[in-house]
Design a protein around this motif. Structure first.
Motif, PDB file in Angstrom:
ATOM      1  N   UNK A  41      17.003  -9.833  27.977  1.00  0.00           N
ATOM      2  CA  UNK A  41      17.804 -10.941  27.628  1.00  0.00           C
ATOM      3  C   UNK A  41      17.430 -11.647  29.381  1.00  0.00           C
ATOM      4  N   UNK A  42      17.333 -10.699  29.612  1.00  0.00           N
ATOM      5  CA  UNK A  42      16.896 -10.954  31.442  1.00  0.00           C
ATOM      6  C   UNK A  42      15.545 -11.803  31.616  1.00  0.00           C
ATOM      7  N   UNK A  43      14.812 -11.440  29.945  1.00  0.00           N
ATOM      8  CA  UNK A  43      13.909 -12.887  30.364  1.00  0.00           C
ATOM      9  C   UNK A  43      13.760 -13.862  30.576  1.00  0.00           C
ATOM     10  N   UNK A  44      14.949 -14.542  29.916  1.00  0.00           N
ATOM     11  CA  UNK A  44      15.197 -14.966  29.892  1.00  0.00           C
ATOM     12  C   UNK A  44      15.861 -16.143  30.092  1.00  0.00           C
ATOM     13  N   UNK A  45      17.701 -15.406  30.411  1.00  0.00           N
ATOM     14  CA  UNK A  45      18.522 -16.164  31.355  1.00  0.00           C
ATOM     15  C   UNK A  45      18.655 -14.739  32.283  1.00  0.00           C
ATOM     16  N   UNK A  46      17.991 -15.828  33.367  1.00  0.00           N
ATOM     17  CA  UNK A  46      17.866 -15.520  35.203  1.00  0.00           C
ATOM     18  C   UNK A  46      18.812 -16.199  36.104  1.00  0.00           C
TER      19      UNK A  46
ATOM     20  N   UNK B 149      20.250 -21.376  37.110  1.00  0.00           N
ATOM     21  CA  UNK B 149      21.774 -22.231  37.627  1.00  0.00           C
ATOM     22  C   UNK B 149      20.703 -22.486  38.480  1.00  0.00           C
ATOM     23  N   UNK B 150      19.829 -22.562  39.340  1.00  0.00           N
ATOM     24  CA  UNK B 150      18.668 -23.156  40.551  1.00  0.00           C
ATOM     25  C   UNK B 150      18.564 -24.483  39.660  1.00  0.00           C
ATOM     26  N   UNK B 151      17.594 -24.358  39.020  1.00  0.00           N
ATOM     27  CA  UNK B 151      17.554 -25.727  38.517  1.00  0.00           C
ATOM     28  C   UNK B 151      18.362 -26.656  37.623  1.00  0.00           C
ATOM     29  N   UNK B 152      19.584 -26.658  37.497  1.00  0.00           N
ATOM     30  CA  UNK B 152      20.704 -26.948  37.246  1.00  0.00           C
ATOM     31  C   UNK B 152      21.585 -27.431  37.816  1.00  0.00           C
ATOM     32  N   UNK B 153      21.537 -26.845  38.619  1.00  0.00           N
ATOM     33  CA  UNK B 153      22.744 -27.574  40.213  1.00  0.00           C
ATOM     34  C   UNK B 153      22.023 -27.702  41.156  1.00  0.00           C
ATOM     35  N   UNK B 154      20.513 -27.911  41.388  1.00  0.00           N
ATOM     36  CA  UNK B 154      19.372 -28.219  42.649  1.00  0.00           C
ATOM     37  C   UNK B 154      19.717 -27.589  44.044  1.00  0.00           C
ATOM     38  N   UNK B 155      19.468 -26.461  43.824  1.00  0.00           N
ATOM     39  CA  UNK B 155      19.685 -25.143  45.348  1.00  0.00           C
ATOM     40  C   UNK B 155      19.372 -25.665  46.041  1.00  0.00           C
TER      41      UNK B 155
END
Length: 124
Positions: free
Chosen positions: A82-87, A91-97
């Motif tokens: 699952x880490x291949x898809x959920x990493x 988070x970085x892409x959704x909240x613009x880190x």
């Protein structure tokens, strides 16, 4: 410069709070499902429609092997981690880190600008 920095911090705070509250809501909902294998369609529908991880879940769901049992529940087997898809990139892409990580640079630029303005005023 200060306005841009302030906008960045406020924007990041709002996006991260919204992201984490959405994830918390989703986890609470998923915890309420008694038996995931018996209610797989409900479980799958909730994750597929999620604004934050829906696309990743759909891709992960394609990699699952689902076998329907006699009692209409599913036996589910994963073909990849699952880490291949959920990493952390989700988070970085959704909240613009990246924009938030630039904030120290804004402070540095503001400090340098203030230094030269102060020197210019002091020397005149």
């Amino acid at each position: 410069m200060f306005a841009i920095m302030l906008y960045t911090v406020i924007s990041f705070s709002k996006k991260s709070k919204l992201f984490y509250s959405n994830i918390y809501r989703l986890v609470s909902y998923l915890d309420s499902i008694e038996n995931i294998s018996a209610n797989y369609n409900t479980f799958n529908g909730a994750l597929s429609k999620d604004n934050y991880i829906g696309k990743e879940w759909i891709e992960y769901d394609k990699s699952l092997i689902k076998h329907k049992n006699m009692d209409l529940s599913y036996s589910i087997f994963s073909t990849c981690d699952a880490n291949y898809f959920f990493d952390s990139d989700i988070i970085k892409s959704k909240i613009n880190v990246e924009q938030f990580n630039a904030t120290p640079g804004y402070f540095t630029g503001l400090g340098i600008l203030g230094t030269f303005v102060g020197l210019t005023i002091g020397l005149s």
